[in-house]
Scaffold this active site. Sequence first.
Site: not given
Ligand code: UT7
Length: 337
Positions: A122, A264, A294
């Site tokens: 990225c 980004h 992204n």
């Molecule tokens: O260019 C760089 C590329 N990467 C990034 O920039 C990634 C940066 N990170 C992020 O954008 C965020 O961490 C994510 C969008 C990937 C995830 O969001 P988050 O607020 O950090 O969620 P989390 O990983 O802490 O997950 C919270 C909950 C989990 O459920 P439990 O364990 O609390 O029951 C996940 O399983 O949200 C769940 N979850 C979803 N639920 C519905 C994760 N993805 C999804 C989804 N739909 N798509």
Amino acid sequence: MNFAARITGTGSAFPKNRVTNIDIVEKLAKLGVETDDRWIRERTGIRERRIADVDNPDEHNSSLGVLAAQKALEMAGKTPEDIEQIIYSTCTPDTLIPSTACWLQHKLGATQAWAMDINAACSGFIYGLTVADQFVRSGQVNTSLVIGGETLSSFLNWEDRSSCILFGDGAGAAIVEQVPGDSRRRILSSHLMSDGSLWELMYIPAGGSSMEVTPERYSQYLHKIKMKGREVFKIAVRTLSDFALRALKKNKMSIDDLDWFVPHQANRRIIEAVANRIDFPMEKVLINVEKYGNTSAATVPTVLDEAVRDGRIKGGQTVLLDTFGAGLTYGAVLIRW
Ligand code: UT7
């Protein structure tokens, strides 16, 4: 004679297919994976993205790059033959060999250029711009074409809901030209850093020379992106903030001297956290993540192009580009537009 480098043209291109969050919810449901529009919007700010049709040669990564380059050339008043250097920043090349830059050179008809790819994920566009700036300032190159282009959709595991909802496809381009060293409007400074020890936070295990894609690995999705989202999120907020302040400090500027912040486009929450941390108003932050998701190396040049074309960015303004990516890679470029 001293030289400086200035961006004189920008362009962008996206595939035709608009895929909304609702479309993704339906696609994932068929695979037995649950997600919802509201979760995606609230946690990422994304509403839709563009997905390339891999069977359509007009939507290959390099073809999107060609469209973006043609628009940038037109803005700069240049022809493909004027280009002496092509830097294609991508982590999703059309083919491993030849480079995507060579594919683009061929399709664009940039017969006078030498061409190479850069993979800084990225951060690619910022890395590419920095290389172009060096060549132009040294006097070796008069006109460089820098592209950030990706078709990340080919590397998504649609059963991994925390990553597949984030990414999209597209390409952005910039023409970088030589100007006299004392020009006010120029690239002011660039600041790059990598930390390979953090490779595990975002990577594609198979498909390179260290791990062939076998039927077994294919069925385990080892040729697709793996990401530790929460860890990446925290590092992104810290490093984007650090690099923004580093670039300003180097140029003896404060946050008040900045007209536009171009981070980004990974997640709206990351962008808001950074703006809050460096105490910068959100009205002056360029954002298009809601429309395109992204697009990795393409996020910065495409959102930049949008703001140049609609007149938000004006000549003489101070513009800060700021990224992080797999590697991990980080970087910022400060420009007096
Ligand atoms: O260019 C760089 C590329 N990467 C990034 O920039 C990634 C940066 N990170 C992020 O954008 C965020 O961490 C994510 C969008 C990937 C995830 O969001 P988050 O607020 O950090 O969620 P989390 O990983 O802490 O997950 C919270 C909950 C989990 O459920 P439990 O364990 O609390 O029951 C996940 O399983 O949200 C769940 N979850 C979803 N639920 C519905 C994760 N993805 C999804 C989804 N739909 N798509």
